[in-house]
Motif scaffolding. Sequence first.
Motif, PDB file in Angstrom:
ATOM      1  N   LEU A 153       0.828  -1.209   0.000  1.00  0.00           N
ATOM      2  CA  LEU A 153       0.000   0.000   0.000  1.00  0.00           C
ATOM      3  C   LEU A 153       0.860   1.256   0.000  1.00  0.00           C
ATOM      4  N   LYS A 154       1.923   1.249   0.826  1.00  0.00           N
ATOM      5  CA  LYS A 154       2.821   2.406   0.865  1.00  0.00           C
ATOM      6  C   LYS A 154       3.530   2.590  -0.478  1.00  0.00           C
ATOM      7  N   LEU A 155       3.876   1.462  -1.096  1.00  0.00           N
ATOM      8  CA  LEU A 155       4.586   1.517  -2.369  1.00  0.00           C
ATOM      9  C   LEU A 155       3.701   2.086  -3.472  1.00  0.00           C
ATOM     10  N   CYS A 156       2.400   1.834  -3.375  1.00  0.00           N
ATOM     11  CA  CYS A 156       1.454   2.284  -4.403  1.00  0.00           C
ATOM     12  C   CYS A 156       1.458   3.795  -4.585  1.00  0.00           C
ATOM     13  N   VAL A 157       1.724   4.529  -3.531  1.00  0.00           N
ATOM     14  CA  VAL A 157       1.600   5.989  -3.583  1.00  0.00           C
ATOM     15  C   VAL A 157       2.946   6.686  -3.762  1.00  0.00           C
ATOM     16  N   THR A 158       4.010   5.916  -3.986  1.00  0.00           N
ATOM     17  CA  THR A 158       5.296   6.551  -4.272  1.00  0.00           C
ATOM     18  C   THR A 158       5.295   7.074  -5.711  1.00  0.00           C
ATOM     19  N   LYS A 159       6.088   8.085  -5.945  1.00  0.00           N
ATOM     20  CA  LYS A 159       6.119   8.720  -7.263  1.00  0.00           C
ATOM     21  C   LYS A 159       6.485   7.732  -8.359  1.00  0.00           C
ATOM     22  N   GLU A 160       7.516   6.929  -8.125  1.00  0.00           N
ATOM     23  CA  GLU A 160       7.997   6.016  -9.150  1.00  0.00           C
ATOM     24  C   GLU A 160       6.962   4.944  -9.485  1.00  0.00           C
ATOM     25  N   MET A 161       6.313   4.387  -8.448  1.00  0.00           N
ATOM     26  CA  MET A 161       5.328   3.339  -8.703  1.00  0.00           C
ATOM     27  C   MET A 161       4.080   3.900  -9.375  1.00  0.00           C
ATOM     28  N   LEU A 162       3.685   5.121  -9.027  1.00  0.00           N
ATOM     29  CA  LEU A 162       2.537   5.745  -9.698  1.00  0.00           C
ATOM     30  C   LEU A 162       2.818   5.948 -11.187  1.00  0.00           C
ATOM     31  N   LEU A 163       4.045   6.373 -11.497  1.00  0.00           N
ATOM     32  CA  LEU A 163       4.410   6.548 -12.897  1.00  0.00           C
ATOM     33  C   LEU A 163       4.460   5.213 -13.629  1.00  0.00           C
ATOM     34  N   LEU A 164       5.080   4.205 -12.995  1.00  0.00           N
ATOM     35  CA  LEU A 164       5.163   2.898 -13.626  1.00  0.00           C
ATOM     36  C   LEU A 164       3.798   2.227 -13.739  1.00  0.00           C
ATOM     37  N   SER A 165       2.863   2.613 -12.874  1.00  0.00           N
ATOM     38  CA  SER A 165       1.524   2.028 -12.932  1.00  0.00           C
ATOM     39  C   SER A 165       0.808   2.393 -14.227  1.00  0.00           C
ATOM     40  N   ILE A 166       1.121   3.553 -14.801  1.00  0.00           N
ATOM     41  CA  ILE A 166       0.525   3.927 -16.083  1.00  0.00           C
ATOM     42  C   ILE A 166       1.019   2.985 -17.175  1.00  0.00           C
ATOM     43  N   THR A 167       2.310   2.705 -17.161  1.00  0.00           N
ATOM     44  CA  THR A 167       2.871   1.753 -18.120  1.00  0.00           C
ATOM     45  C   THR A 167       2.303   0.363 -17.896  1.00  0.00           C
ATOM     46  N   THR A 168       2.206  -0.036 -16.632  1.00  0.00           N
ATOM     47  CA  THR A 168       1.661  -1.350 -16.302  1.00  0.00           C
ATOM     48  C   THR A 168       0.202  -1.461 -16.734  1.00  0.00           C
ATOM     49  N   ALA A 169      -0.559  -0.384 -16.552  1.00  0.00           N
ATOM     50  CA  ALA A 169      -1.962  -0.376 -16.976  1.00  0.00           C
ATOM     51  C   ALA A 169      -2.069  -0.615 -18.475  1.00  0.00           C
ATOM     52  N   TYR A 170      -1.166  -0.011 -19.226  1.00  0.00           N
ATOM     53  CA  TYR A 170      -1.172  -0.218 -20.678  1.00  0.00           C
ATOM     54  C   TYR A 170      -0.907  -1.685 -21.023  1.00  0.00           C
ATOM     55  N   THR A 171       0.047  -2.311 -20.325  1.00  0.00           N
ATOM     56  CA  THR A 171       0.326  -3.723 -20.615  1.00  0.00           C
ATOM     57  C   THR A 171      -0.888  -4.599 -20.312  1.00  0.00           C
ATOM     58  N   GLY A 172      -1.694  -4.206 -19.322  1.00  0.00           N
ATOM     59  CA  GLY A 172      -2.910  -4.956 -19.035  1.00  0.00           C
ATOM     60  C   GLY A 172      -3.933  -4.830 -20.153  1.00  0.00           C
ATOM     61  N   LEU A 173      -4.090  -3.615 -20.692  1.00  0.00           N
ATOM     62  CA  LEU A 173      -5.041  -3.397 -21.782  1.00  0.00           C
ATOM     63  C   LEU A 173      -4.625  -4.147 -23.042  1.00  0.00           C
ATOM     64  N   GLU A 174      -3.343  -4.035 -23.400  1.00  0.00           N
ATOM     65  CA  GLU A 174      -2.919  -4.698 -24.636  1.00  0.00           C
ATOM     66  C   GLU A 174      -2.797  -6.212 -24.453  1.00  0.00           C
ATOM     67  N   LEU A 175      -2.602  -6.678 -23.220  1.00  0.00           N
ATOM     68  CA  LEU A 175      -2.622  -8.122 -22.950  1.00  0.00           C
ATOM     69  C   LEU A 175      -3.992  -8.703 -23.294  1.00  0.00           C
ATOM     70  N   THR A 176      -5.041  -8.039 -22.843  1.00  0.00           N
ATOM     71  CA  THR A 176      -6.394  -8.479 -23.172  1.00  0.00           C
ATOM     72  C   THR A 176      -6.639  -8.422 -24.668  1.00  0.00           C
ATOM     73  N   PHE A 177      -6.108  -7.393 -25.310  1.00  0.00           N
ATOM     74  CA  PHE A 177      -6.370  -7.224 -26.740  1.00  0.00           C
ATOM     75  C   PHE A 177      -5.743  -8.349 -27.558  1.00  0.00           C
ATOM     76  N   PHE A 178      -4.447  -8.625 -27.346  1.00  0.00           N
ATOM     77  CA  PHE A 178      -3.823  -9.625 -28.211  1.00  0.00           C
ATOM     78  C   PHE A 178      -4.163 -11.056 -27.799  1.00  0.00           C
ATOM     79  N   SER A 179      -4.512 -11.267 -26.533  1.00  0.00           N
ATOM     80  CA  SER A 179      -4.796 -12.634 -26.084  1.00  0.00           C
ATOM     81  C   SER A 179      -6.263 -13.024 -26.239  1.00  0.00           C
ATOM     82  N   GLY A 180      -7.163 -12.033 -26.274  1.00  0.00           N
ATOM     83  CA  GLY A 180      -8.577 -12.375 -26.352  1.00  0.00           C
ATOM     84  C   GLY A 180      -9.332 -11.687 -27.467  1.00  0.00           C
ATOM     85  N   VAL A 181      -9.129 -10.395 -27.631  1.00  0.00           N
ATOM     86  CA  VAL A 181      -9.943  -9.621 -28.561  1.00  0.00           C
ATOM     87  C   VAL A 181      -9.509  -9.807 -30.011  1.00  0.00           C
TER      88      VAL A 181
END
Length: 371
Positions: A153-181
Amino acid sequence: MFASGLFYSMYIAVFIQPFTWSFYTASVFLGVAAAVLWTAQGNCLTINSDEHTIGRNSGIFWALLQSSLFFGNLYIYFAWQGKTQISESDRRTVFIALTVISLLGTVLFFLIRKPASENILGEDEVSDDQDLEVSESPRNNLTKAVDAFKKSLKLCVTKEMLLLSITTAYTGLELTFFSGVYGTCIGAVSRFGAEEKSLIGLSGISVGVGEILGGSLFGLLSKNNRFGRNPVVLLGTLVHFVAFYLIFLNMPADAPIAPLEGTDSSAYIKSSKEVAIFCSFLLGLGDSCFNTQLLSMLGFLYSEDSAPAFAVFKFVQSICAAVAFFYSNYLLLHWQLLLMVIFGFFGTLSFFAVEWEAAAIIARGSDYGSI
């Protein structure tokens, strides 16, 4: 990892003789096991690497992980070629074999070596803390779990993890796209004729080739990479954007939500099987660019305690993948592509920011762990 692997094997075994109740029950357990397994694998990758080998090991790990896409789809393509109905015997043969392979792989977890202390990232900085922990009275497992959850939880609100979470979110979206859609889109295009269903298997093979090629290439080149991780992520962004543009031109807009009979709608160009398969390769190659560099970055940034970092990574990625599966049943293809372009653009910029900050701290002689 062994316990999580058993749940994976159980999930596969359910398909040997599927029932509705067993399928949903196994799916719930699989979701829990996947979170544990990915966190454990990320931690195992980190403690078995040092600052010089984390990039290489991440690439090799990703190539081996995605090899299943190639070999699995290759078998299905040839074994089921020309079949319009899959018999119960065919289904059982495949899932019995997969269950045995899964169990064998789970047992092999016991053969993973214990890392030498000098190979562990951040070992010098945390050795004193480890000595203190050894002298303390052992805490119960519940307390340890709660502490790990608090760290996440503490790590979630650090600057670096918040920035990397945007990149990680993208990998989740494109994972669904190429594996299912995307495979569904290919199978829904009536203009592809009788081969439209077999093309789904070829698409999976092409994705696997792209993943394996990317993981192997970036793993081998990481040792001599003087420019950091940003060029690889930039390559992944460009490759994905080219793929999205070609898919936009080549696929009918209603392909993701087409009925079982398929769609006769026209695309902006005449739908081409070759372009469709080439886009599958680009999707796999771009995905390997992002994921290998994210794994390398997390192992580098959070070398002292990587488990919470990988837990946050998998949490964000899984949530976004689930959201993408939900909206994929309602949004036309061009809107889904637009969402991925937006997240991909900002995810790339946020990754660049973290990499630049990390490089600046290294240049000043500090340690990555101080970020």
